[in-house]
Every structure is written in C-alpha cells, then in structure tokens.
Design a protein around this motif. Structure first.
Motif, PDB file in Angstrom:
ATOM      1  N   ARG A 264      -7.825 -23.736  26.228  1.00  0.00           N
ATOM      2  CA  ARG A 264      -7.863 -23.605  24.763  1.00  0.00           C
ATOM      3  C   ARG A 264      -8.543 -22.289  24.372  1.00  0.00           C
ATOM      4  NH1 ARG A 264      -8.661 -26.977  20.293  1.00  0.00           N
ATOM      5  NH2 ARG A 264      -6.984 -28.248  21.167  1.00  0.00           N
ATOM      6  N   ALA A 265      -9.655 -21.973  25.024  1.00  0.00           N
ATOM      7  CA  ALA A 265     -10.373 -20.737  24.724  1.00  0.00           C
ATOM      8  C   ALA A 265      -9.510 -19.518  25.048  1.00  0.00           C
ATOM      9  CB  ALA A 265     -11.682 -20.686  25.515  1.00  0.00           C
ATOM     10  N   ARG A 266      -8.828 -19.558  26.174  1.00  0.00           N
ATOM     11  CA  ARG A 266      -7.972 -18.431  26.553  1.00  0.00           C
ATOM     12  C   ARG A 266      -6.862 -18.218  25.521  1.00  0.00           C
ATOM     13  NH1 ARG A 266      -6.410 -19.647  32.746  1.00  0.00           N
ATOM     14  NH2 ARG A 266      -5.378 -17.619  32.608  1.00  0.00           N
ATOM     15  N   LEU A 267      -6.264 -19.315  25.074  1.00  0.00           N
ATOM     16  CA  LEU A 267      -5.186 -19.211  24.093  1.00  0.00           C
ATOM     17  C   LEU A 267      -5.701 -18.631  22.777  1.00  0.00           C
ATOM     18  CD1 LEU A 267      -2.213 -19.767  23.549  1.00  0.00           C
ATOM     19  CD2 LEU A 267      -2.837 -22.059  22.785  1.00  0.00           C
ATOM     20  N   LEU A 268      -6.881 -19.060  22.337  1.00  0.00           N
ATOM     21  CA  LEU A 268      -7.454 -18.540  21.095  1.00  0.00           C
ATOM     22  C   LEU A 268      -7.785 -17.051  21.226  1.00  0.00           C
ATOM     23  CD1 LEU A 268      -9.818 -21.497  20.099  1.00  0.00           C
ATOM     24  CD2 LEU A 268      -7.680 -20.825  18.974  1.00  0.00           C
ATOM     25  N   LEU A 269      -8.284 -16.655  22.370  1.00  0.00           N
ATOM     26  CA  LEU A 269      -8.591 -15.244  22.584  1.00  0.00           C
ATOM     27  C   LEU A 269      -7.333 -14.389  22.576  1.00  0.00           C
ATOM     28  CD1 LEU A 269     -11.255 -15.648  25.412  1.00  0.00           C
ATOM     29  CD2 LEU A 269     -11.704 -14.696  23.137  1.00  0.00           C
ATOM     30  N   GLU A 270      -6.246 -14.952  23.084  1.00  0.00           N
ATOM     31  CA  GLU A 270      -4.992 -14.205  23.185  1.00  0.00           C
ATOM     32  C   GLU A 270      -4.230 -14.127  21.863  1.00  0.00           C
ATOM     33  OE1 GLU A 270      -2.753 -16.103  26.250  1.00  0.00           O
ATOM     34  OE2 GLU A 270      -4.372 -15.938  27.718  1.00  0.00           O
ATOM     35  N   THR A 271      -4.409 -15.114  20.994  1.00  0.00           N
ATOM     36  CA  THR A 271      -3.534 -15.229  19.820  1.00  0.00           C
ATOM     37  C   THR A 271      -4.245 -15.120  18.478  1.00  0.00           C
ATOM     38  OG1 THR A 271      -3.722 -17.642  19.866  1.00  0.00           O
ATOM     39  CG2 THR A 271      -1.899 -16.653  21.098  1.00  0.00           C
ATOM     40  N   THR A 272      -5.582 -15.015  18.469  1.00  0.00           N
ATOM     41  CA  THR A 272      -6.324 -14.927  17.203  1.00  0.00           C
ATOM     42  C   THR A 272      -7.362 -13.809  17.279  1.00  0.00           C
ATOM     43  OG1 THR A 272      -8.222 -16.370  17.715  1.00  0.00           O
ATOM     44  CG2 THR A 272      -6.165 -17.453  17.064  1.00  0.00           C
ATOM     45  N   ASP A 273      -7.919 -13.490  16.097  1.00  0.00           N
ATOM     46  CA  ASP A 273      -9.004 -12.501  16.020  1.00  0.00           C
ATOM     47  C   ASP A 273     -10.357 -13.182  15.874  1.00  0.00           C
ATOM     48  OD1 ASP A 273      -7.436 -10.117  16.120  1.00  0.00           O
ATOM     49  OD2 ASP A 273      -6.745 -10.560  14.093  1.00  0.00           O
ATOM     50  N   LEU A 274     -10.426 -14.477  16.160  1.00  0.00           N
ATOM     51  CA  LEU A 274     -11.676 -15.207  16.007  1.00  0.00           C
ATOM     52  C   LEU A 274     -12.772 -14.589  16.871  1.00  0.00           C
ATOM     53  CD1 LEU A 274     -10.432 -18.932  16.141  1.00  0.00           C
ATOM     54  CD2 LEU A 274     -11.147 -17.637  14.122  1.00  0.00           C
ATOM     55  N   ALA A 275     -13.992 -14.545  16.338  1.00  0.00           N
ATOM     56  CA  ALA A 275     -15.125 -14.064  17.111  1.00  0.00           C
ATOM     57  C   ALA A 275     -15.338 -14.975  18.322  1.00  0.00           C
ATOM     58  CB  ALA A 275     -16.376 -14.041  16.250  1.00  0.00           C
TER      59      ALA A 275
END
Length: 317
Positions: A264-275
C-alpha cells in the motif's frame, strides 16, 4: 526497455514457456518495458509435451545481450550441454539477472552460478535438487526467492508470481497490478508452497474463513489491527486463527499484514504526492520512521528513493 531472453528446448511444457512471454511480453496499452526474445540452442521447429510444435527464431547468442535470462523449466534427468551452461554463465558474469522458474532451478544449479546460495524449486523436486547439489540451500517453503542477480520460483503458477515480482521490482507496484489485473491473477500472493503440498481437504472448502479475514484486514490497512481483534472478526480464537492462517498461507498473520501495508505504501508513493508521513499513516505504519525502517529492512531502499525511481514513469500509465 530491457531485453529478456527466454530459453526454450525440445519437449518442454508450453505453459512454462508462455508465462514469461505473457507477463513480460504482452502489449497492454502502456509503454513497452521488455523486449522478449525466445531462444533455443538450435533454433527452428521443436516439439512440446502438449502434442503440438513451436518454432523458435533466435539462438543462444541472445543471452549475450539480454538484461534478463529466463529458464522456464527443464527435465531433472536431462544433462545440459556445455554450450547452454556456458551461455548462462556468461550472461550472469556480464551482469544479467538469471531467473529459474519451477524446475528451471536445475539448470541454474548445473551452471554453477548458485553455488552456496538459496534457490527455490517445485516442492516435488526439492529433495532431488538438494541431493544433486549439496552446497545449495534448496527451499520448498516459499513461492519465489530474489537474490538480486538470481531469482528462482516454485512450480507452475508460482512462475506467474515470480514474473510479476520482476515487473514490480523493475517498474513499481502500479504497473505490476495493471499487468496482474489484465491477466486476472492476484498481484501479490503472500504464502508458501506449504499450501499446495498434499494435505486433507477442509470439510467445507467454500467457506474460506482465512480469506475472509484477509479481506477484512485489507480494508483496514490504515488502522491498527491487533491479532485478537482480527481473529474476533471471523469468530475465531487467537490460537486457532494463528494456526489456520499459517496453514493457509505459510506465513504468520503479522508478516502477511506487514507485506500488505508495504505494498500500500509503495503504491501511494508511486501514484500520489502525499508526504511520507501521510503515506505512513495511510498504510498503517503510524510514523515515517517506522515506514523507513521497514523499507530499509525488506526492500533495501528508502521511501524517498522508491518515489524518485517509480513515480514519474508509473504516474503516466
């Protein structure tokens, strides 16, 4: 674009040959990422064990320029030629990643590039491989093993898992999930071959309580999940849940949950600009320090480096 050499031989299983071609070679509407070339020691027409033939255009010289060399299978009692083994050794020495799928681990072992290292093969042939090559650590308790320059997998369907892992490693979680979705398989199976070694069939296989528990946990990855709460969600005691989860998946519940959070963390890092702090919270790690720790321990990198490597390419997919 990476060049992938997939080795074919006379009498092989067409399924084993098709897996790397399907996962790495199919064009699915996003930019091409692999140039897959099927090669053989003697190009031309050859038989399969399914009653039909195939035609292979390329020779083993393809391995001399490949970034990845895939050995999809082999016959354990068959002696590999010096020409083939030398081609594998040269590719590996040059820096190519060698992938042994299923019984292809026998070719990996015979080439000598795995001496003293860990390899995985089909559980049915693990004892035979260990007896032939005592210096190896042969595993039959996992679906695949990634040693960096050497990747090996368990039998048949686990080859799909292994090839998807290769896509995930090269191009990130989002691309791997797109490929998995397209061929209708799970993007990441956490478990081991222990699930597939013959065991008594459960009384009601349709009532998969552990699968229900997995779905429940995946829906709450951003929340703390205690083992007692998790077991209670499917009306089981902690002890029974722990035992059945390991029997079903080959791993502990906490290890499985950690892997889900990491994906989940990897996907968020790849697809969003979230800190990074927000990514840690959304994936259930609680703090950026905890996220960094698990990235370093399990992936050998940092969240920031992972984003730098995958964000720009996958966000346009």
């Amino acid at each position: 674009m990476r060049t992938v050499a997939v080795f074919a031989y006379d009498g092989m299983s067409p399924f084993h040959l098709s897996v790397p071609c399907l996962v790495l070679g199919e064009r699915r509407g996003f930019p091409d990422r692999y140039d897959v070339l099927v090669c053989a020691e003697q190009p031309g027409s050859m038989r399969t064990n399914a009653g039909f033939g195939i035609s292979v255009e390329h020779g083993l010289d393809v391995m001399d320029r490949a970034d990845v060399v895939v050995l999809p299978s082999w016959h354990p009692g068959r002696e590999a030629s010096g020409v083939l083994l030398d081609a594998i050794r040269r590719a590996h020495a040059r820096g190519a990643t060698v992938v042994g799928l299923c019984i292809g681990a026998f070719l990996v072992a015979e080439s000598g590039i795995a001496e003293g290292r860990e390899v995985v093969t089909h559980w049915r042939f693990a004892d035979d491989l260990q007896a032939r090559h005592p210096s190896l650590k042969v595993r039959a308790d996992v679906l695949w093993s990634d040693q960096g320059d050497l990747i090996t997998s368990a039998g048949t369907a686990a080859s799909l898992d292994c090839c998807l892992h290769l896509v995930r490693t090269h191009h990130g979680v989002e691309v791997a999930e797109n490929v998995a979705r397209d061929i209708v398989v799970a993007p990441h199976r956490s478990g081991s071959q222990a699930q597939y070694i013959p065991v008594p069939v459960p009384p009601d296989p349709a009532d998969d309580v552990i699968e229900k528990a997995m779905v429940w946990a995946r829906a709450r990855l951003d929340q703390p999940v205690s083992l007692d709460e998790w077991a209670g969600a499917v009306a089981m005691s902690r002890r029974t849940f722990t035992r059945q989860f390991r029997a079903r998946t080959g791993s502990s519940g906490q290890a499985w949950l950690l892997r889900q959070r990491l994906d989940r963390a990897r996907l968020l890092l790849e697809t969003t600009d979230l800190a990074v702090e927000r990514v840690a919270a959304e994936s259930g790690f609680g703090s950026s320090d905890a996220l960094r720790h698990h990235f370093h321990t399990l992936l050998g990198t940092t969240p920031q480096r992972h984003r730098q490597e995958f964000y720009s390419s996958t966000s346009r997919t």
